[in-house]
Design a protein around this motif. Structure first.
Motif, PDB file in Angstrom:
ATOM      1  N   VAL A  26       0.839  -1.202   0.000  1.00  0.00           N
ATOM      2  CA  VAL A  26       0.000   0.000   0.000  1.00  0.00           C
ATOM      3  C   VAL A  26       0.879   1.259   0.000  1.00  0.00           C
ATOM      4  O   VAL A  26       0.695   2.151  -0.806  1.00  0.00           O
ATOM      5  CB  VAL A  26      -0.961   0.012   1.210  1.00  0.00           C
ATOM      6  N   TYR A  27       1.842   1.306   0.892  1.00  0.00           N
ATOM      7  CA  TYR A  27       2.766   2.441   1.014  1.00  0.00           C
ATOM      8  C   TYR A  27       2.035   3.781   1.057  1.00  0.00           C
ATOM      9  O   TYR A  27       2.110   4.582   0.120  1.00  0.00           O
ATOM     10  CB  TYR A  27       3.797   2.428  -0.121  1.00  0.00           C
ATOM     11  N   THR A  51     -12.698   4.588   2.347  1.00  0.00           N
ATOM     12  CA  THR A  51     -12.006   5.637   3.091  1.00  0.00           C
ATOM     13  C   THR A  51     -10.554   5.739   2.624  1.00  0.00           C
ATOM     14  O   THR A  51     -10.040   6.835   2.409  1.00  0.00           O
ATOM     15  CB  THR A  51     -12.057   5.346   4.607  1.00  0.00           C
ATOM     16  N   SER A  52      -9.885   4.593   2.426  1.00  0.00           N
ATOM     17  CA  SER A  52      -8.504   4.581   1.941  1.00  0.00           C
ATOM     18  C   SER A  52      -8.416   5.288   0.598  1.00  0.00           C
ATOM     19  O   SER A  52      -7.497   6.072   0.351  1.00  0.00           O
ATOM     20  CB  SER A  52      -7.992   3.150   1.774  1.00  0.00           C
ATOM     21  N   PHE A  53      -9.379   4.988  -0.279  1.00  0.00           N
ATOM     22  CA  PHE A  53      -9.373   5.611  -1.605  1.00  0.00           C
ATOM     23  C   PHE A  53      -9.432   7.127  -1.491  1.00  0.00           C
ATOM     24  O   PHE A  53      -8.641   7.843  -2.113  1.00  0.00           O
ATOM     25  CB  PHE A  53     -10.561   5.092  -2.419  1.00  0.00           C
ATOM     26  N   VAL A  54     -10.344   7.615  -0.650  1.00  0.00           N
ATOM     27  CA  VAL A  54     -10.517   9.067  -0.506  1.00  0.00           C
ATOM     28  C   VAL A  54      -9.267   9.703   0.102  1.00  0.00           C
ATOM     29  O   VAL A  54      -8.754  10.696  -0.406  1.00  0.00           O
ATOM     30  CB  VAL A  54     -11.761   9.375   0.360  1.00  0.00           C
ATOM     31  N   VAL A  55      -8.765   9.097   1.191  1.00  0.00           N
ATOM     32  CA  VAL A  55      -7.627   9.689   1.896  1.00  0.00           C
ATOM     33  C   VAL A  55      -6.360   9.657   1.032  1.00  0.00           C
ATOM     34  O   VAL A  55      -5.544  10.577   1.065  1.00  0.00           O
ATOM     35  CB  VAL A  55      -7.389   8.957   3.232  1.00  0.00           C
ATOM     36  N   ASN A  56      -6.193   8.589   0.229  1.00  0.00           N
ATOM     37  CA  ASN A  56      -4.962   8.447  -0.569  1.00  0.00           C
ATOM     38  C   ASN A  56      -5.072   9.081  -1.950  1.00  0.00           C
ATOM     39  O   ASN A  56      -4.129   9.017  -2.734  1.00  0.00           O
ATOM     40  CB  ASN A  56      -4.597   6.962  -0.716  1.00  0.00           C
ATOM     41  N   PHE A  57      -6.219   9.695  -2.237  1.00  0.00           N
ATOM     42  CA  PHE A  57      -6.421  10.240  -3.575  1.00  0.00           C
ATOM     43  C   PHE A  57      -5.495  11.410  -3.882  1.00  0.00           C
ATOM     44  O   PHE A  57      -5.267  11.750  -5.033  1.00  0.00           O
ATOM     45  CB  PHE A  57      -7.881  10.656  -3.780  1.00  0.00           C
TER      46      PHE A  57
ATOM     47  N   MET B   1      -8.658 -14.257   8.779  1.00  0.00           N
ATOM     48  CA  MET B   1      -7.277 -14.074   8.289  1.00  0.00           C
ATOM     49  C   MET B   1      -7.272 -13.773   6.797  1.00  0.00           C
ATOM     50  O   MET B   1      -6.679 -12.831   6.334  1.00  0.00           O
ATOM     51  CB  MET B   1      -6.456 -15.341   8.571  1.00  0.00           C
ATOM     52  N   ASN B   2      -8.004 -14.626   6.022  1.00  0.00           N
ATOM     53  CA  ASN B   2      -8.095 -14.383   4.580  1.00  0.00           C
ATOM     54  C   ASN B   2      -8.714 -13.035   4.288  1.00  0.00           C
ATOM     55  O   ASN B   2      -8.350 -12.374   3.327  1.00  0.00           O
ATOM     56  CB  ASN B   2      -8.921 -15.482   3.913  1.00  0.00           C
ATOM     57  N   ASN B   3      -9.660 -12.634   5.149  1.00  0.00           N
ATOM     58  CA  ASN B   3     -10.303 -11.345   4.992  1.00  0.00           C
ATOM     59  C   ASN B   3      -9.303 -10.209   5.057  1.00  0.00           C
ATOM     60  O   ASN B   3      -9.402  -9.244   4.315  1.00  0.00           O
ATOM     61  CB  ASN B   3     -11.356 -11.144   6.085  1.00  0.00           C
ATOM     62  N   ILE B   4      -8.324 -10.333   5.980  1.00  0.00           N
ATOM     63  CA  ILE B   4      -7.344  -9.267   6.144  1.00  0.00           C
ATOM     64  C   ILE B   4      -6.449  -9.167   4.916  1.00  0.00           C
ATOM     65  O   ILE B   4      -6.177  -8.070   4.430  1.00  0.00           O
ATOM     66  CB  ILE B   4      -6.533  -9.475   7.441  1.00  0.00           C
ATOM     67  N   ILE B   5      -6.041 -10.320   4.367  1.00  0.00           N
ATOM     68  CA  ILE B   5      -5.217 -10.288   3.156  1.00  0.00           C
ATOM     69  C   ILE B   5      -6.004  -9.686   1.997  1.00  0.00           C
ATOM     70  O   ILE B   5      -5.502  -8.835   1.263  1.00  0.00           O
ATOM     71  CB  ILE B   5      -4.693 -11.702   2.821  1.00  0.00           C
ATOM     72  N   LEU B   6      -7.271 -10.075   1.872  1.00  0.00           N
ATOM     73  CA  LEU B   6      -8.142  -9.503   0.836  1.00  0.00           C
ATOM     74  C   LEU B   6      -8.241  -7.989   1.007  1.00  0.00           C
ATOM     75  O   LEU B   6      -8.114  -7.226   0.049  1.00  0.00           O
ATOM     76  CB  LEU B   6      -9.534 -10.138   0.931  1.00  0.00           C
ATOM     77  N   LEU B   7      -8.435  -7.566   2.261  1.00  0.00           N
ATOM     78  CA  LEU B   7      -8.557  -6.137   2.568  1.00  0.00           C
ATOM     79  C   LEU B   7      -7.295  -5.379   2.156  1.00  0.00           C
ATOM     80  O   LEU B   7      -7.374  -4.321   1.519  1.00  0.00           O
ATOM     81  CB  LEU B   7      -8.817  -5.963   4.067  1.00  0.00           C
ATOM     82  N   ILE B   8      -6.118  -5.934   2.508  1.00  0.00           N
ATOM     83  CA  ILE B   8      -4.852  -5.271   2.172  1.00  0.00           C
ATOM     84  C   ILE B   8      -4.709  -5.142   0.658  1.00  0.00           C
ATOM     85  O   ILE B   8      -4.335  -4.081   0.147  1.00  0.00           O
ATOM     86  CB  ILE B   8      -3.653  -6.045   2.777  1.00  0.00           C
ATOM     87  N   VAL B   9      -5.045  -6.220  -0.073  1.00  0.00           N
ATOM     88  CA  VAL B   9      -4.934  -6.180  -1.536  1.00  0.00           C
ATOM     89  C   VAL B   9      -5.876  -5.114  -2.103  1.00  0.00           C
ATOM     90  O   VAL B   9      -5.489  -4.320  -2.977  1.00  0.00           O
ATOM     91  CB  VAL B   9      -5.231  -7.571  -2.144  1.00  0.00           C
ATOM     92  N   LEU B  10      -7.107  -5.046  -1.589  1.00  0.00           N
ATOM     93  CA  LEU B  10      -8.064  -4.050  -2.078  1.00  0.00           C
ATOM     94  C   LEU B  10      -7.577  -2.625  -1.805  1.00  0.00           C
ATOM     95  O   LEU B  10      -7.654  -1.756  -2.674  1.00  0.00           O
ATOM     96  CB  LEU B  10      -9.441  -4.258  -1.427  1.00  0.00           C
ATOM     97  N   ILE B  11      -7.055  -2.396  -0.588  1.00  0.00           N
ATOM     98  CA  ILE B  11      -6.536  -1.059  -0.257  1.00  0.00           C
ATOM     99  C   ILE B  11      -5.370  -0.723  -1.182  1.00  0.00           C
ATOM    100  O   ILE B  11      -5.255   0.390  -1.685  1.00  0.00           O
ATOM    101  CB  ILE B  11      -6.088  -0.973   1.222  1.00  0.00           C
TER     102      ILE B  11
END
Lengths: 222, 105
Positions: A26-27, A51-57, B1-11
């Motif tokens: 993410v960085y 929220t991440s999308f908005v804040v990192n935009f 656990m899988n949810n967190i990895i999915l979340l990180i990838v989406l972010i």
């Protein structure tokens, strides 16, 4: 700051691998801390991602400026370096006389490596600390937020007004829409801000703040 | 656990896309003054919304613990103490604060 992020991420239930992985993939300094604290508060996935999308935009704006300035580059090199923009290297590169893509890559890779390293140090040190200390680390995130905000509030009355309105709005909205109040209050606050914030104050503040953060961060790494 | 990895990838994806678009479409993007101002203000309002009222939930049982820390961090920042020092001092102060309350309760 990287260590502080690690503290919150671990508290949110991320394992050390996920915590460091998020820093690599993410960085986004403040963005990651926000995401991690939302995990702690049990927000939904969609809510956290939006929220991440908005804040990192804001990186969109920064990269627009960076790639308009860059010379000796092509689309492949641009794509390769796109991931590495953050406030610090953006400020440095915008103020530099050099405009080569290689200079930009050099300037941007150092904050990246130290951010990832900070997360690695964070997850290794935190495992060895007693419970009362890790509990007290909860405040570190808010201390950081306040420390970033105060210098700007000190100089600009109109930004202060916007910040107070946003805080009250978020407090009231959470009773109505729960965790979504964060993103809604952030957007409404900034919309109100475009009308009430003094243009001169904003331009000065943003630049100064970015430069200050850059120097402070360098001191921290020593 | 899988949810967190999915979340990180989406972010990671929603963070990378805004970074990527200017890299490909250089010189084709231009914003109005108002839009630029709005985007510049977002980090301030995001921080404001995070602090209030989140800081009161630092300790779920004793609400004023967060307030004590926030006021201390605010004062230190006002006195131009460096960022890293503010965080370290505030955390240390809370450890002391907890120890004192521990004796009183």
């Amino acid at each position: 700051m990287g260590i502080g992020y690690a503290a919150i991420a671990i508290k949110g239930g991320l394992n050390p691998f996920e915590t460091v992985g998020m820093s690599i993939l993410v960085y986004a300094g403040a963005g990651q801390i926000i995401a991690a604290s939302m995990i702690v508060n049990g927000a939904t996935i969609i809510n956290i991602v939006l929220t991440s999308f908005v804040v990192n935009f804001r990186y969109f704006i920064m990269n627009t400026v960076v790639f308009n300035k860059v010379t000796e580059s092509n689309t492949k090199l641009n794509i390769l370096s796109a991931h590495f923009v953050v406030d610090e290297c953006f400020a440095l590169f915008s103020l530099m006389d050099e405009s080569s893509i290689w200079t930009y890559l050099g300037v941007s890779i150092i904050p990246y490596l130290s951010w990832v390293l900070g997360a690695i140090i964070g997850v290794s040190v935190l495992n060895m600390l007693p419970v009362i200390v890790t509990n007290s680390f909860n405040i570190s995130l808010y201390a950081l937020f306040i420390a970033i905000l105060i210098p700007n509030l000190k100089r600009s009355k109109t930004i202060t007004l916007m910040v107070i309105i946003t805080g009250i709005l978020n407090y009231l909205l959470q009773f109505v829409i729960g965790n979504w109040s964060l993103i809604v209050a952030t957007l409404i606050g900034a919309i109100i801000g475009t009308y009430i914030v003094d243009d001169k104050e904003l331009d000065l503040e943003v630049e100064k703040e970015i430069i200050n953060q850059g120097t402070v961060k360098e001191e921290n790494h020593e | 656990m899988n949810n967190i990895i999915l979340l990180i990838v989406l972010i990671a994806i929603v963070t990378f896309i805004p970074r990527l678009i200017p890299a490909i479409f250089v010189n084709k993007l231009d914003f109005g003054v108002k839009a630029k101002k709005f985007l510049n203000l977002l980090p301030f309002t995001a921080l404001a919304a995070l602090i209030c009222p989140g800081v009161l939930t630092v300790d779920t049982k004793i609400w004023y613990v967060g307030l004590v820390g926030a006021v201390l961090a605010g004062v230190l920042s006002w006195k131009k103490v460096p960022l890293g020092a503010i965080v370290i001092i505030t955390v240390t102060a809370l450890i002391i604060f907890y120890t004192i309350i521990g004796f009183l309760l």
